[in-house]
Structures are given as C-alpha cells and as structure tokens.
Design a protein around this motif. Structure first.
Motif, PDB file in Angstrom:
ATOM      1  N   GLY A  92      -2.178  14.465  12.444  1.00 48.43           N
ATOM      2  CA  GLY A  92      -0.790  14.231  12.070  1.00 48.43           C
ATOM      3  C   GLY A  92      -0.664  13.533  10.728  1.00 48.43           C
ATOM      4  N   ALA A  93      -1.470  12.488  10.530  1.00 51.59           N
ATOM      5  CA  ALA A  93      -1.472  11.796   9.238  1.00 51.59           C
ATOM      6  C   ALA A  93      -1.913  12.729   8.125  1.00 51.59           C
ATOM      7  CB  ALA A  93      -2.382  10.568   9.305  1.00 51.59           C
ATOM      8  N   ASN A  94      -2.841  13.629   8.461  1.00 54.45           N
ATOM      9  CA  ASN A  94      -3.330  14.590   7.468  1.00 54.45           C
ATOM     10  C   ASN A  94      -2.231  15.557   7.034  1.00 54.45           C
ATOM     11  OD1 ASN A  94      -6.787  15.588   7.395  1.00 54.45           O
ATOM     12  ND2 ASN A  94      -5.250  15.831   5.799  1.00 54.45           N
ATOM     13  N   VAL A  95      -1.455  15.996   7.986  1.00 44.10           N
ATOM     14  CA  VAL A  95      -0.345  16.895   7.665  1.00 44.10           C
ATOM     15  C   VAL A  95       0.664  16.196   6.748  1.00 44.10           C
ATOM     16  CG1 VAL A  95       1.625  18.129   8.634  1.00 44.10           C
ATOM     17  CG2 VAL A  95      -0.608  18.273   9.752  1.00 44.10           C
ATOM     18  N   LEU A  96       0.981  14.943   7.056  1.00 39.55           N
ATOM     19  CA  LEU A  96       1.908  14.186   6.211  1.00 39.55           C
ATOM     20  C   LEU A  96       1.341  13.998   4.804  1.00 39.55           C
ATOM     21  CD1 LEU A  96       3.052  11.438   8.758  1.00 39.55           C
ATOM     22  CD2 LEU A  96       4.348  13.448   7.993  1.00 39.55           C
ATOM     23  N   ALA A  97       0.028  13.719   4.733  1.00 33.41           N
ATOM     24  CA  ALA A  97      -0.610  13.572   3.420  1.00 33.41           C
ATOM     25  C   ALA A  97      -0.580  14.885   2.651  1.00 33.41           C
ATOM     26  CB  ALA A  97      -2.046  13.092   3.599  1.00 33.41           C
ATOM     27  N   ALA A  98      -0.832  16.002   3.348  1.00 40.90           N
ATOM     28  CA  ALA A  98      -0.822  17.306   2.688  1.00 40.90           C
ATOM     29  C   ALA A  98       0.558  17.637   2.141  1.00 40.90           C
ATOM     30  CB  ALA A  98      -1.282  18.381   3.671  1.00 40.90           C
ATOM     31  N   MET A  99       1.591  17.276   2.877  1.00 40.36           N
ATOM     32  CA  MET A  99       2.956  17.530   2.412  1.00 40.36           C
ATOM     33  C   MET A  99       3.231  16.793   1.108  1.00 40.36           C
ATOM     34  SD  MET A  99       4.915  17.321   6.094  1.00 40.36           S
ATOM     35  CE  MET A  99       6.547  17.359   5.369  1.00 40.36           C
ATOM     36  N   GLN A 100       2.640  15.617   0.957  1.00 43.03           N
ATOM     37  CA  GLN A 100       2.851  14.850  -0.269  1.00 43.03           C
ATOM     38  C   GLN A 100       1.958  15.358  -1.396  1.00 43.03           C
ATOM     39  OE1 GLN A 100       2.851  10.646   0.342  1.00 43.03           O
ATOM     40  NE2 GLN A 100       2.987  10.140  -1.831  1.00 43.03           N
ATOM     41  N   VAL A 101       0.680  15.640  -1.082  1.00 45.66           N
ATOM     42  CA  VAL A 101      -0.262  16.058  -2.122  1.00 45.66           C
ATOM     43  C   VAL A 101       0.089  17.437  -2.672  1.00 45.66           C
ATOM     44  CG1 VAL A 101      -2.671  16.719  -2.547  1.00 45.66           C
ATOM     45  CG2 VAL A 101      -2.152  14.637  -1.277  1.00 45.66           C
ATOM     46  N   PHE A 102       0.460  18.355  -1.780  1.00 49.43           N
ATOM     47  CA  PHE A 102       0.739  19.711  -2.213  1.00 49.43           C
ATOM     48  C   PHE A 102       2.225  19.949  -2.473  1.00 49.43           C
ATOM     49  CE2 PHE A 102      -3.142  20.375   0.521  1.00 49.43           C
ATOM     50  CZ  PHE A 102      -4.001  20.524  -0.548  1.00 49.43           C
ATOM     51  N   MET A 153       0.846  -1.194   0.000  1.00 51.13           N
ATOM     52  CA  MET A 153       0.000   0.000   0.000  1.00 51.13           C
ATOM     53  C   MET A 153       0.888   1.254   0.000  1.00 51.13           C
ATOM     54  SD  MET A 153      -2.891   1.224   2.781  1.00 51.13           S
ATOM     55  CE  MET A 153      -3.801  -0.313   2.624  1.00 51.13           C
ATOM     56  N   GLU A 154       0.562   2.196  -0.865  1.00 51.61           N
ATOM     57  CA  GLU A 154       1.323   3.440  -0.927  1.00 51.61           C
ATOM     58  C   GLU A 154       1.156   4.233   0.366  1.00 51.61           C
ATOM     59  OE1 GLU A 154       0.310   5.781  -4.262  1.00 51.61           O
ATOM     60  OE2 GLU A 154       1.107   4.356  -5.745  1.00 51.61           O
ATOM     61  N   PRO A 155       2.169   5.025   0.731  1.00 51.28           N
ATOM     62  CA  PRO A 155       2.075   5.818   1.969  1.00 51.28           C
ATOM     63  C   PRO A 155       0.855   6.727   2.000  1.00 51.28           C
ATOM     64  CG  PRO A 155       4.323   5.815   1.138  1.00 51.28           C
ATOM     65  CD  PRO A 155       3.491   5.149   0.080  1.00 51.28           C
ATOM     66  N   LEU A 156       0.504   7.327   0.855  1.00 54.21           N
ATOM     67  CA  LEU A 156      -0.625   8.250   0.836  1.00 54.21           C
ATOM     68  C   LEU A 156      -1.932   7.533   1.174  1.00 54.21           C
ATOM     69  CD1 LEU A 156      -1.459  11.172   0.338  1.00 54.21           C
ATOM     70  CD2 LEU A 156      -1.844  10.581  -2.060  1.00 54.21           C
ATOM     71  N   ALA A 157      -2.112   6.332   0.622  1.00 60.19           N
ATOM     72  CA  ALA A 157      -3.312   5.557   0.941  1.00 60.19           C
ATOM     73  C   ALA A 157      -3.332   5.173   2.417  1.00 60.19           C
ATOM     74  CB  ALA A 157      -3.374   4.303   0.066  1.00 60.19           C
ATOM     75  N   LEU A 158      -2.167   4.808   2.952  1.00 57.92           N
ATOM     76  CA  LEU A 158      -2.077   4.475   4.376  1.00 57.92           C
ATOM     77  C   LEU A 158      -2.470   5.673   5.235  1.00 57.92           C
ATOM     78  CD1 LEU A 158      -1.279   2.481   6.605  1.00 57.92           C
ATOM     79  CD2 LEU A 158       1.077   3.303   6.378  1.00 57.92           C
ATOM     80  N   TYR A 159      -1.973   6.859   4.865  1.00 56.59           N
ATOM     81  CA  TYR A 159      -2.360   8.068   5.598  1.00 56.59           C
ATOM     82  C   TYR A 159      -3.878   8.252   5.560  1.00 56.59           C
ATOM     83  CZ  TYR A 159       2.589   9.369   5.219  1.00 56.59           C
ATOM     84  OH  TYR A 159       3.962   9.390   5.286  1.00 56.59           O
ATOM     85  N   GLY A 160      -4.459   7.989   4.396  1.00 57.01           N
ATOM     86  CA  GLY A 160      -5.903   8.155   4.268  1.00 57.01           C
ATOM     87  C   GLY A 160      -6.683   7.253   5.201  1.00 57.01           C
TER      88      GLY A 160
END
Length: 651
Positions: free
Chosen positions: A46-56, A1-8
């Motif tokens: 916290g997971a949301n912040v990590l996801a935002a760093m990747q998405v944006f 599973m990709e990190p972004l999906a895991l964060y989700g």
C-alpha cells in the motif's frame, strides 16, 4: 520528514515488524502468524502504491533521497536511508506486489506443514532484506542487506532441515554466493581506496548520488583523474559485478540455483523468479553509470549473460522435475537480462525483469499448484491430462508459458523484443553473435516450455493418486499474476507501435526524479525485422515440441540416440558440479592439508620453541627472586669474585 521518505521507511520496515511479531509472540499460533506476515506485505504494498503515485506523477517534484548519519569514523561517514527514485519504486513494487501474491498462495500450499510460523517469519525477513537492497542509498548499506538476503535465503532453502538434500542445497547456495560477495567486497574497497587516493577524503563516497556526480563531473581535474585511473575503476566495477554474478546465478556461479528448488515452491517463486535472483540485475542497473564508460566491462557483462542464457536453456530440455525446468528457465532469462545490460540497455533489462517477475512467479506457483494437486509429485513423466482436472491451473500456466515464450501480445513478447532489439544494434565485441544466441535462446525457450506443458497437461494421466484442483487461496494469486502477465507489456510498448508507448523508459530516463544516467534505450524504436525473427523462432520452438511430444510424429528416443554425447553433456549439466567437486577434493584439500602440515610441523614448533625458551628464561629469573637468603649471599659472593677477577685481569 517528507511523505515520500515516510513511505520508503514503511515499505522497508513493515516486513521486519511482521518478523519480530511472529518470532516473539505468535510462533504457536499458525493462523495469526500467516495473517501478520500478509498484513506486513499488504502495508508495504500500500505504501508502495502511494509512493508510485507521487514518483510517477505528471508534475512530480521532490527529493528522492532521504538519509540520516549512521556511522562516522574519521573522515568516513556512512549514512542510512531510502532512495525513492523511479528505479527503486518500480523494483519495490515488484517485490511487494508479487510477494503479496506468494504470501497468500503459501497459506494454501503450506497447509499442514510443520514450522508454519517459522516459514512466514523467514519469508518476511527475506522480504525486508530484499527491500533493503532496493531502497539503499549507498554501497555499504546495500552490502549489509545483500548479506541479509543470503542469510534469509539459506534459512528458506533449507526449510525442510530434516532432508539432507535441502540442507546441502542451503549450504551450496550460501557458499557459492560468498564467492561473489568476496569479489564484491574487494570491488567496494578498491573503488573507495582509488577515489580517496586520487581525489581525497572530501570527494570519495559510498553514496550512489555522489558517485554518480563524480562519473559525470564537468570539472576538468576530476575528469582527468577518472580517465587516468580508468583501468583500476573498471576492475573495481567488475569486482562489484561478481556479487551480481553469484546472486543472479550467472555462469560459472550458477550451480546453486537449481539445487535451491529443494525449498518450498512458494520460496522458489519469490526468491528464484521475482526477487533474489533479480538483485544482481537491479544492482547493475543502479550502478550502470560505473559500467557505461568502460567497453571492456560491458563486453564481459554481455558475453556472460549470453553464455548463461544459452547453456541454461540447453539443460532445461533434459529435466523431468517440473521445478527444475523452471529453475533453468530462470537462469536463461536472467542471462537475457544481463545480456541487455552488457548491450547498454538497462531499461530493457528492467523491463524484462518486471515482466519476468510476473510470468515466472505465475509458472512457479502454477507448478506448486500442480504438485499440490498431484499429491506432491514433481516428475512430469508421472503427470499428464491435468487440464481436465485442474482447469484454472492449466489456463493460467498456459498464459505464463505464452509470456515466457515471447508470443504476442503477452508481456514477455515486448520485453524479449526490447532485448533482441538492443542486441541487434549493440556495439560490444561479438554483438552479432550474441544477437544470434539470443534468437536461438528464444527458440529453445519455447521448445522446452512446450515440452513442459504437453507432458504436464495433455495426454493421459500417468500418475497414481487422483489429481484435483487447488483451493481458491492458491488459484486466486494465479489469476492475479496471469492478468499481470498479459498486460505488463503495456509498461513499455515501443513508440513505433503506440505514440503513448515507452512509458517505462520515460520513467527511468526522462523523469526529473529518475536515474538520468540511464542512456536512451533501443526499445523506444520498434524494429519489425527483430520482432518477426523472434516470433518465428518462438513459434518454431513450439512446433518442435508439438511434433516430438504431442503428435509424436518424430521419435524423441531416436533423436536422443543421434545426439547422445550432447544429451549426456546436458544431463551432466556441463559437468560444472563435478569440476567443483574435483577442485574441492583435490586443489582445495591439497592446499588445506599443506596449510595443516605447516601449522602443525612448522609454525607450532616455532611457537613451542619460543614459548619453551621464554619459559626456561623465566624460570631462571624466578630463581633470582625466590626470597631465599642463602641464594642471595651466594650470588653476591659470586658477583664479587667475578668483579675482582675482572679488575685483576684488566690490570
């Protein structure tokens, strides 16, 4: 599973885990329950912040949708997953960030309340449900979480279940939202049926990504089919929109939100300022590719938003309960967002949704701090002079008011200007009128919030119990939200002001992982004339509030007497509640009594007659099989006589 999906999945399920832990293990341990709930939101944030760093990120390159097969029936496969594009990540940041502040605030505000663990369990369940809407990848998954939000909000609105008013408010919210959900259900069914009937099972889908491909297809066959059935698809779109109308409290399904203030003030801040009521706006943004092709659908959306904004702002003037003022203000600002959507500016709507989440949550929590400091007094007529005894609450409330009124450079100025700019160049029928309504609402917003601030914080204290400042567990979140209310506007300062402006628009429109079906927005271009008109309107509104309530140069009683019919209309909230009660008492009750008569005197008699006939016939057949020899001999002789007679007659 990709990190972004895991964060989700972490973002989605962390609050649910907190709910399960509290419900199963810590109901009798108040402190532990609150820390588990806060911990769940902290993990999600916290997971949301990590996801935002990747998405944006500047070089973001990833697959935003992760799904697994969930249900499969015949040709229909319904997946479950998370959609981690810019729109979802932005909205979930609001839910988890503002939610975390509200969770912390609740530890001070709810101190001493019964049902502490139940409160935090329900709050976590609501957060899970709301995040489910935000991260869903398809209409069915969205609808399931849509209903879960309704259930959890019912529990939170009716938290004080020993109060009849709270119980009634919960039922009112639940039933009103069911009306919108009924239309939404039929919209989903009609959309899917139309696609299956025209394009076949292979192309029909509930998935947002696959639906988007159909609406933006280059295949001439698909384009022609979609054009031939544009009327049906537009109807399906508007039916789905009824769910947003109820959830985002648009006229005429707005009546539940003011009554929902019966719940605890932090609930009002979370559900009725930052998250639940924004779900409808978010859904239309997610499905904007379905609205954009149909001018009639956009026109309906725009006019519904404009009317809601204007009517709600009017009612806010006559409210004395500080929470009710903010409730009608929320209705009005939601109307602003829906107006932007109808004008073809979903990025402007999301911008205002983002800034509004911060400053309206701040104002609701500020009102909670006032209520707490005034020993649970909510009537502004029994307040006054609180700026002296509650300085932190006062200054943060002032920041929230300035942002809501749209005073530069606070965040609300930039997002309000984006909406007015979109309205000023909109192409829906009656766009100039809607722009004028938007400017008038800006004036009214500043005026009623000026009234609220003056009655609450200025003058002499008119209450009885001695007021006091709230503890740091409550003032801390106020400071955080006040800071966000000041600086959130930088998310999308127009490019006409800064060459680095328009970040939010770029994130929602230009990024490779974003929903590229967002059209280019008007907030990219700064229109000085629109900004000046909006600012002048807001300042004039504050001036009116100052003259009426602070300086008292003009008599408010004389003004009310001069506009008595209008004042009565506003006090009665345009008689919406009375109209609904009349419909229930007369139309619905007449239909119910008619159905009851038909059931008792027609259907039941038919059923009884059929049952009686069957029972009699069964009884006669039973006589033939009761095992008595003399009855069998008699019947055999009778049968023989009948046969002989028939033969003789035949001859």
């Amino acid at each position: 599973m990709e990190p972004l999906a895991l964060y989700g999945y972490i973002i989605l399920f962390a609050p649910l885990v907190a709910t399960a832990l509290i419900t199963c293990f810590t109901l009798k341990h108040k402190a532990v329950s609150s820390w588990i709930a806060i911990g769940g939101m902290l993990v999600a944030f916290g997971a949301n912040v990590l996801a935002a760093m990747q998405v944006f990120g500047a070089d973001a390159s990833f697959e935003p949708v992760h799904e697994i097969e969930w249900l499969s029936v015949g040709h229909v496969m319904i997946p479950f997953g998370v959609q981690m594009d810019a729109l979802s990540v932005m909205m979930s940041l609001i839910v988890t960030g503002v939610g975390l502040c509200i969770f912390v605030f609740s530890t001070g505000y709810m101190k001493g309340e019964d049902g502490w663990s139940r409160y935090f369990a329900c709050l976590s369940l609501f957060s899970f449900s709301m995040l489910g809407i935000v991260l869903s990848t398809n209409l069915i998954q969205t609808f399931i979480f849509w209903e879960l939000v309704g259930v959890s909000s019912y529990a939170l609105i009716g938290y004080y279940f020993h109060k009849d008013s709270a119980v009634d408010a919960g039922k009112k919210a639940f039933l009103t939202n069911r009306i919108g959900d009924f239309g939404m259900t039929w919209g989903i069914i009609l959309l899917f049926y139309t696609l299956v009937d025209t394009l076949g099972w292979e192309r029909a889908s509930f998935s947002y990504e696959k639906l988007k491909l159909l609406y933006h297809a280059s295949d001439p066959l698909i384009v022609q089919v979609m054009a031939d059935h544009s009327g049906t698809l537009a109807l399906a779109t508007l039916l789905i929109f009824t769910g947003a109308v109820a959830k985002s409290a648009q006229v005429p399904l707005h009546v539940w939100l003011p009554d929902a203030m019966e719940g605890p003030t932090p609930v009002s801040a979370l559900m009725h300022a930052a998250t639940m009521v924004a779900a409808g706006v978010f859904l239309v943004c997610r499905l904007f590719f379905m609205f954009a092709p149909y001018e009639i659908a956009l026109g309906v959306v725009a006019w519904m938003g404009g009317i809601t904004a204007l009517l709600a702002a009017g009612v806010a003037f006559v409210q004395h309960d500080i929470k009710k003022v903010l409730a009608y203000s929320t209705l009005s600002q939601l109307g602003y967002m829906v107006l932007a959507l109808g004008m073809g500016a979903p990025a402007a709507a999301m911008f205002h949704l983002t800034t509004h989440a911060f400053f309206k949550a701040l104002l609701f929590l500020g009102s909670g701090s006032v209520i707490y400091g005034c020993h649970h007094e909510q009537d502004m007529r029994k307040m006054g002079g609180l700026r002296k005894t509650m300085p932190v609450t006062f200054w943060t409330f002032m920041i929230g008011t300035a942002a809501l009124a749209g005073i530069a450079p606070f965040s609300g100025f930039w997002s309000k200007d984006a909406i007015l700019s979109a309205a000023s160049v909109g192409h829906v029928p009656g766009a100039p009128i809607l722009y004028g309504m938007g400017v008038l609402v800006a004036l009214m917003t500043a005026a009623y919030m000026g009234r609220c601030v003056i009655l609450t914080f200025f003058g002499e204290y008119r209450g009885h119990a001695k007021p006091h400042e709230s503890p740091v567990s409550m003032t801390g979140p106020l400071v955080v939200l006040a800071t966000a209310s000041v600086f959130a506007g930088v998310l999308s300062i127009p490019k006409g002001i800064s060459e680095h402006g328009g970040w939010l628009e770029h994130a929602l429109v230009g990024a490779t992982t974003a929903p590229v079906w967002f059209p280019g927005m008007h907030e990219e271009v700064f229109l000085p004339s629109v900004a000046i008109v909006g600012t002048v309107a807001a300042l004039f509104g504050l001036f009116l509030a100052y003259m009426f309530y602070a300086k008292k140069a003009w008599s408010i009683d004389s003004f009310v007497a001069a506009v008595k019919p209008l004042h009565t209309l506003l006090e009665k909230k345009y008689y919406f509640d009375e109209a609904y009660l009349w419909l229930v008492a007369n139309v619905q009750q007449t239909i119910a009594e008619t159905c009851g008569f038909i059931e008792v005197h027609v259907l039941r008699r038919i059923v009884d007659a059929v049952a009686g006939t069957t029972r009699w016939f069964g009884g006669q057949v039973r006589l033939l099989l009761d095992g008595h020899l003399h009855r069998y001999v008699t019947l055999a002789l009778f049968g023989a006589v009948v046969i002989i007679a028939a033969v003789l007659v035949g001859n």
